[in-house]
Design an enzyme around this catalytic site. Structure first.
Site, PDB file in Angstrom:
ATOM      1  N   GLY A  50       0.856  -1.194   0.000  1.00  8.77           N
ATOM      2  CA  GLY A  50       0.000   0.000   0.000  1.00  8.77           C
ATOM      3  C   GLY A  50       0.884   1.233   0.000  1.00  8.77           C
ATOM      4  CG  ASP A 106      -0.642   0.999  -4.318  1.00  9.45           C
ATOM      5  OD1 ASP A 106      -0.738   1.541  -3.187  1.00  9.45           O
ATOM      6  OD2 ASP A 106      -1.617   0.871  -5.095  1.00  9.45           O
ATOM      7  NE  ARG A 133     -16.424   3.881  10.622  1.00  8.81           N
ATOM      8  CZ  ARG A 133     -16.639   3.375  11.824  1.00  8.81           C
ATOM      9  NH1 ARG A 133     -15.699   2.710  12.441  1.00  8.81           N
ATOM     10  NH2 ARG A 133     -17.794   3.539  12.422  1.00  8.81           N
ATOM     11  NE  ARG A 183     -16.973  -1.466  15.219  1.00 10.19           N
ATOM     12  CZ  ARG A 183     -16.397  -0.580  16.024  1.00 10.19           C
ATOM     13  NH1 ARG A 183     -15.104  -0.461  16.040  1.00 10.19           N
ATOM     14  NH2 ARG A 183     -17.118   0.170  16.818  1.00 10.19           N
ATOM     15  CG  HIS A 191      -6.606   1.582  16.237  1.00 11.53           C
ATOM     16  ND1 HIS A 191      -6.082   2.675  16.870  1.00 11.53           N
ATOM     17  CD2 HIS A 191      -6.717   1.923  14.932  1.00 11.53           C
ATOM     18  CE1 HIS A 191      -5.887   3.640  15.979  1.00 11.53           C
ATOM     19  NE2 HIS A 191      -6.273   3.208  14.803  1.00 11.53           N
ATOM     20  NE  ARG A 231      -4.042   9.888  16.674  1.00 13.24           N
ATOM     21  CZ  ARG A 231      -4.645   9.168  15.740  1.00 13.24           C
ATOM     22  NH1 ARG A 231      -5.479   8.194  16.085  1.00 13.24           N
ATOM     23  NH2 ARG A 231      -4.434   9.406  14.467  1.00 13.24           N
ATOM     24  CG  ASN A 259      -8.200   1.329  10.956  1.00 13.14           C
ATOM     25  OD1 ASN A 259      -7.830   0.710  11.937  1.00 13.14           O
ATOM     26  ND2 ASN A 259      -7.912   2.609  10.751  1.00 13.14           N
ATOM     27  CB  VAL A 272      -0.364   4.917   6.370  1.00 10.43           C
ATOM     28  CG1 VAL A 272       0.370   4.208   7.499  1.00 10.43           C
ATOM     29  CG2 VAL A 272      -1.533   5.720   6.919  1.00 10.43           C
ATOM     30  CG  ASN A 280     -10.093  -1.789   4.298  1.00 12.32           C
ATOM     31  OD1 ASN A 280     -10.068  -1.486   3.112  1.00 12.32           O
ATOM     32  ND2 ASN A 280     -10.011  -0.903   5.266  1.00 12.32           N
TER      33      ASN A 280
END
Ligand SMILES: NC(=O)c1ccc[n+]([C@@H]2O[C@H](COP(=O)([O-])OP(=O)(O)OC[C@H]3O[C@@H](n4cnc5c(N)ncnc54)[C@H](O)[C@@H]3O)[C@@H](O)[C@H]2O)c1
Length: 309
Positions: free
Chosen positions: A9, A33, A82, A88, A175, A151, A120, A13, A95
């Protein structure tokens, strides 16, 4: 011999992670990719900064998965973020098919590697990759807790007006919105932060941590965070390649610890050359333990609903 890390990917990220790895001279990187030209172009662009950033690590971009052969670590960032209104389960299904097909290729091309899942819904995708790969529990791990904890630490340091280096904290669970910033392990230089922050302010920071990713998505309007995520992935890669035995929160397979069985969920682990070398079962309050089990139940339920396997 140089280490080799493949990143599946070449989006926000994946590319930033690749850049940070070579800039630290941690390993040679293969960026993969499905979009023709994109990983090649990004790898070339990063390579052209090598004399300026002073790195010798090599980065190549490809659409050919076989170039991941003999990787020490494969990081999976392939997939979709998302979008507003998406459940979800819908994200998991979309994914899940990507992660399943990518993991089949990893199993074929890099059967000795350690897999770090980033896509995710994180804990569900980590569990899926673990199942599809057939790898030992220790060799499939998900990145979520390192970012959530980073965070949380940042928000606490801002509130206290202290260096973030003096904050210690731990975020467990999935997460997602059922994550658990653990009060009892949140300290300023070892002193519980409750001595410095009013309860309502701490609660507000906990809530902000839980929605830390969503806050950024809202600001961007489309797409999600990549600076914090890529730094978090690199911390995990460094722990594995340097065998430094760091203790970090990560999504690992639980087989009875915390009374949880048969799912991946964020817990404190020791990360070293073999991957997840130990899972720490720390003391939690009844409330925290119940929250962790609830988080695990939701993860299991989401995985079962996918019916991908
Ligand atoms: N775990 C975390 O803390 C965390 C943090 C940030 C983002 N994420 C997740 O990471 C994923 C990537 O985020 P991003 O912002 O980089 O998204 P992005 O859309 O920028 O990049 C995803 C890339 O994956 C590629 N891709 C899709 N299917 C593929 C396949 N089968 N093989 C190879 N590549 C494929 C796409 O072409 C795209 O370039 C998302 O699922 C996002 O939700 C997780």
């Amino acid at each position: 011999m140089k280490n080799k890390v493949s990143i599946i990917g070449a989006g926000f990220v994946g590319t930033m992670t690749a850049q940070k790895i070579v800039e630290k001279n941690l390993a040679d990187v293969v960026l993969v990719d499905i979009i023709e030209g994109v990983p090649q172009g990004k790898a070339l662009d990063i390579s052209q900064s090598s004399s300026l950033e002073e790195f010798d690590a090599k980065i190549t971009g490809t659409n050919d998965f076989s170039e991941t052969e003999d990787s020490d670590i494969v990081v999976v960032t392939a997939g979709f973020p998302r979008t507003p209104g998406m459940t979800r389960e819908e994200l998991g299904l979309k994914n899940g098919n990507v992660v399943k097909s990518v993991t089949e290729k990893i199993r074929a091309c890099a059967p000795e590697c350690i897999i770090i899942i980033v896509t995710n819904p994180l804990d569900v995708m980590t569990h899926l990759a673990w199942k599809v790969s057939g790898f030992q529990d220790s060799r499939v791990v998900g990145m979520g807790g390192v970012l959530d904890t980073a965070r949380y630490k940042y928000f606490l340091a801002e509130e206290l007006n202290v260096s973030v280096k003096d904050i210690e904290a731990l975020v467990l669970g999935s997460h997602g919105d059922t994550m658990i910033p653990v009060d009892s392990y949140t300290t300023l230089k070892g002193i519980p932060v409750s001595q410095f922050i009013k309860k309502e302010n701490l609660n507000a920071i906990i809530e902000r941590t839980k929605t830390g990713g969503a806050e950024i998505v809202k600001l961007f309007k489309s797409g999600s965070a990549w600076h914090g995520p890529s730094s978090s992935i690199v911390v995990m890669i460094e722990a594995i390649l340097r065998d430094s035995k760091r203790v970090l929160p990560a999504s690992a397979y639980l087989n009875g610890a915390y009374g949880i069985d048969g799912t991946h969920i964020g817990v404190p682990v020791k990360l070293g050359a073999s991957g997840v070398e130990e899972i720490y079962e720390i003391n939690l309050s009844d409330e925290e333990l119940a929250a962790l089990r609830f988080s695990a139940d939701i993860t299991k339920e989401t995985f079962d609903k996918l019916r991908i396997l």
